[in-house]
Design a protein around this motif. Sequence first.
Motif, short mmCIF file in Angstrom:
data_model
loop_
_atom_site.label_atom_id
_atom_site.label_comp_id
_atom_site.label_asym_id
_atom_site.label_seq_id
_atom_site.Cartn_x
_atom_site.Cartn_y
_atom_site.Cartn_z
N ARG A 179 -33.01 -11.43 -14.79
CA ARG A 179 -33.67 -12.35 -13.86
C ARG A 179 -32.70 -12.78 -12.76
O ARG A 179 -33.07 -12.88 -11.59
N GLN A 180 -31.43 -13.02 -13.13
CA GLN A 180 -30.42 -13.39 -12.13
C GLN A 180 -30.19 -12.24 -11.16
O GLN A 180 -30.02 -12.46 -9.96
N LEU A 181 -30.18 -11.01 -11.67
CA LEU A 181 -30.01 -9.84 -10.81
C LEU A 181 -31.14 -9.76 -9.80
O LEU A 181 -30.91 -9.49 -8.62
N SER A 196 -39.15 -7.96 -13.56
CA SER A 196 -37.99 -8.86 -13.56
C SER A 196 -37.79 -9.50 -14.94
O SER A 196 -36.69 -9.88 -15.29
N SER A 202 -35.10 -6.31 -1.74
CA SER A 202 -34.62 -4.93 -1.84
C SER A 202 -35.68 -4.09 -2.55
O SER A 202 -36.80 -4.52 -2.78
N GLN A 243 -32.93 -12.21 -8.66
CA GLN A 243 -32.81 -13.30 -7.69
C GLN A 243 -31.77 -12.99 -6.63
O GLN A 243 -31.91 -13.34 -5.47
N GLN A 244 -30.72 -12.26 -7.01
CA GLN A 244 -29.67 -11.89 -6.06
C GLN A 244 -30.12 -10.79 -5.11
O GLN A 244 -29.66 -10.72 -3.98
N THR A 245 -31.00 -9.93 -5.58
CA THR A 245 -31.39 -8.76 -4.78
C THR A 245 -32.82 -8.87 -4.27
O THR A 245 -33.53 -7.87 -4.18
N GLN A 246 -33.25 -10.07 -3.92
CA GLN A 246 -34.60 -10.25 -3.38
C GLN A 246 -34.73 -9.51 -2.06
O GLN A 246 -33.81 -9.48 -1.25
#
Length: 119
Positions: free
Chosen positions: A48-50, A71, A57, A52-55
């Motif tokens: 989920r953190q990944l 996600s 893409s 959020q970081q790559t929104q």
Amino acid sequence: MNRFFEAFANMFRIPELRKRILFTLSILAVYRLGAYIPTPGINTEVLRQLFQQTQGSVLGVIDLFSGGNFSSMTIFALGIMPYITSSIILQLMTVAWPYLERLQKEGELGRRKITQYTR
């Protein structure tokens, strides 16, 4: 409004129609249940953190098409996405790969072969 309730009640009086409606509702229930069960062995919080970081893409687009299940990596997260993606890639490859271009021009037999490759 009274006719609506009467028609709704009649749906369940016909055995064949009742059977089909209950089957469809049970398949939908199984799919919704599978959309909440996480895939074993996946740390969903890190995933989920990944996301959020790559929104914005490619991962965000895949998550969008899977209804947000990708996600959280649920059992039914991919859905129909692999088939759609392979279909798009093969359609684009017909321009770049002469073999696929020949198959596409062959007509029905060639299209069947491309569909087989897609699946």
